[in-house]
Design a protein around this motif. Structure first.
Motif, PDB file in Angstrom:
ATOM      1  N   ASN A  99       0.885  -1.152   0.039  1.00 38.71           N
ATOM      2  CA  ASN A  99      -0.029  -0.041  -0.134  1.00 38.71           C
ATOM      3  C   ASN A  99       0.815   1.189  -0.003  1.00 38.71           C
ATOM      4  OD1 ASN A  99      -2.354  -1.315   0.346  1.00 38.71           O
ATOM      5  ND2 ASN A  99      -1.975  -1.675   2.472  1.00 38.71           N
ATOM      6  N   ARG A 100       0.711   2.094  -1.058  1.00 39.38           N
ATOM      7  CA  ARG A 100       1.402   3.526  -0.861  1.00 39.38           C
ATOM      8  C   ARG A 100       0.760   4.522  -0.017  1.00 39.38           C
ATOM      9  NH1 ARG A 100       2.214   5.346  -7.070  1.00 39.38           N
ATOM     10  NH2 ARG A 100       0.255   4.406  -7.165  1.00 39.38           N
ATOM     11  N   SER A 101       1.289   5.350   0.355  1.00 34.24           N
ATOM     12  CA  SER A 101       1.081   6.445   1.202  1.00 34.24           C
ATOM     13  C   SER A 101       0.521   7.655   0.076  1.00 34.24           C
ATOM     14  CB  SER A 101       2.156   7.288   2.069  1.00 34.24           C
ATOM     15  OG  SER A 101       2.943   7.630   1.080  1.00 34.24           O
ATOM     16  N   VAL A 102       0.021   8.702   0.853  1.00 30.49           N
ATOM     17  CA  VAL A 102      -0.274   9.723   0.245  1.00 30.49           C
ATOM     18  C   VAL A 102       1.031  10.512  -0.352  1.00 30.49           C
ATOM     19  CG1 VAL A 102      -1.284  12.362   0.119  1.00 30.49           C
ATOM     20  CG2 VAL A 102      -2.386  10.314   1.516  1.00 30.49           C
ATOM     21  N   PRO A 103       1.221  11.039  -1.374  1.00 32.62           N
ATOM     22  CA  PRO A 103       2.348  11.304  -2.033  1.00 32.62           C
ATOM     23  C   PRO A 103       3.006  12.892  -1.476  1.00 32.62           C
ATOM     24  CG  PRO A 103       0.840  11.841  -3.812  1.00 32.62           C
ATOM     25  CD  PRO A 103       0.109  11.036  -2.744  1.00 32.62           C
ATOM     26  N   ALA A 104       4.167  13.269  -1.052  1.00 29.56           N
ATOM     27  CA  ALA A 104       4.643  14.267  -1.012  1.00 29.56           C
ATOM     28  C   ALA A 104       5.051  14.847  -2.263  1.00 29.56           C
ATOM     29  CB  ALA A 104       5.690  14.189   0.174  1.00 29.56           C
ATOM     30  N   HIS A 105       4.829  16.022  -2.511  1.00 23.88           N
ATOM     31  CA  HIS A 105       5.122  16.647  -3.815  1.00 23.88           C
ATOM     32  C   HIS A 105       6.183  17.640  -3.758  1.00 23.88           C
ATOM     33  CE1 HIS A 105       2.673  14.619  -6.486  1.00 23.88           C
ATOM     34  NE2 HIS A 105       1.445  14.733  -5.577  1.00 23.88           N
ATOM     35  N   ILE A 106       7.038  17.917  -4.645  1.00 21.35           N
ATOM     36  CA  ILE A 106       8.102  18.768  -4.862  1.00 21.35           C
ATOM     37  C   ILE A 106       8.283  19.160  -6.491  1.00 21.35           C
ATOM     38  CG2 ILE A 106      10.234  17.626  -4.751  1.00 21.35           C
ATOM     39  CD1 ILE A 106      11.231  19.805  -2.928  1.00 21.35           C
TER      40      ILE A 106
END
Length: 123
Positions: free
Chosen positions: A107-114
């Motif tokens: 299961n993947r987490s919510v993404p952190a974006h940059i």
């Protein structure tokens, strides 16, 4: 006339009751006690000549097991829980980069974006 209304009210009442039971299907998937992988925090990037050094803080606890980095059509999966990753040989354009954690079940987490734009000049 009143007798005819009785015969219409009962079927309409039955349709209404049966229709309300299906409304639970709209939110049923959110009622489970599923634990998602926590997301990384404090995602930053240091850009260099066609490179970007990504740094972040991993979540506390031991739910997250590995890291996934996505940009454009590139997906990078690590074999361990890293807290930094160097992207090399980048083109001189902007990149929207997403960093996920993945738990033991995939299961993947919510993404952190940059958003990064690598430098075109060597130091």
């Amino acid at each position: 006339m009143k007798d005819k209304r009785k015969y219409w009210i009962i079927p309409l009442l039955m349709i209404w009751i049966l229709g309300c039971e299906e409304m639970e299907d709209n939110y049923q998937q959110y009622l489970s006690n599923r634990i998602y992988s926590p997301k990384v925090i404090d995602l930053t990037a240091e850009v260099g000549y066609k490179t970007a050094l990504l740094k972040w803080t991993n979540p506390a606890g031991n739910i997250a097991k590995t890291i996934e980095i996505k940009y454009d059509d590139v997906v990078i999966n690590t074999s361990e829980l890293l807290s930094r990753y160097q992207l090399n040989e980048l083109e001189l354009k902007g990149y929207n980069i997403a960093v996920f954690t993945i738990d033991q079940h995939g299961n993947r987490s919510v993404p952190a974006h940059i958003y990064v734009f690598p430098s075109g000049e060597e130091n």
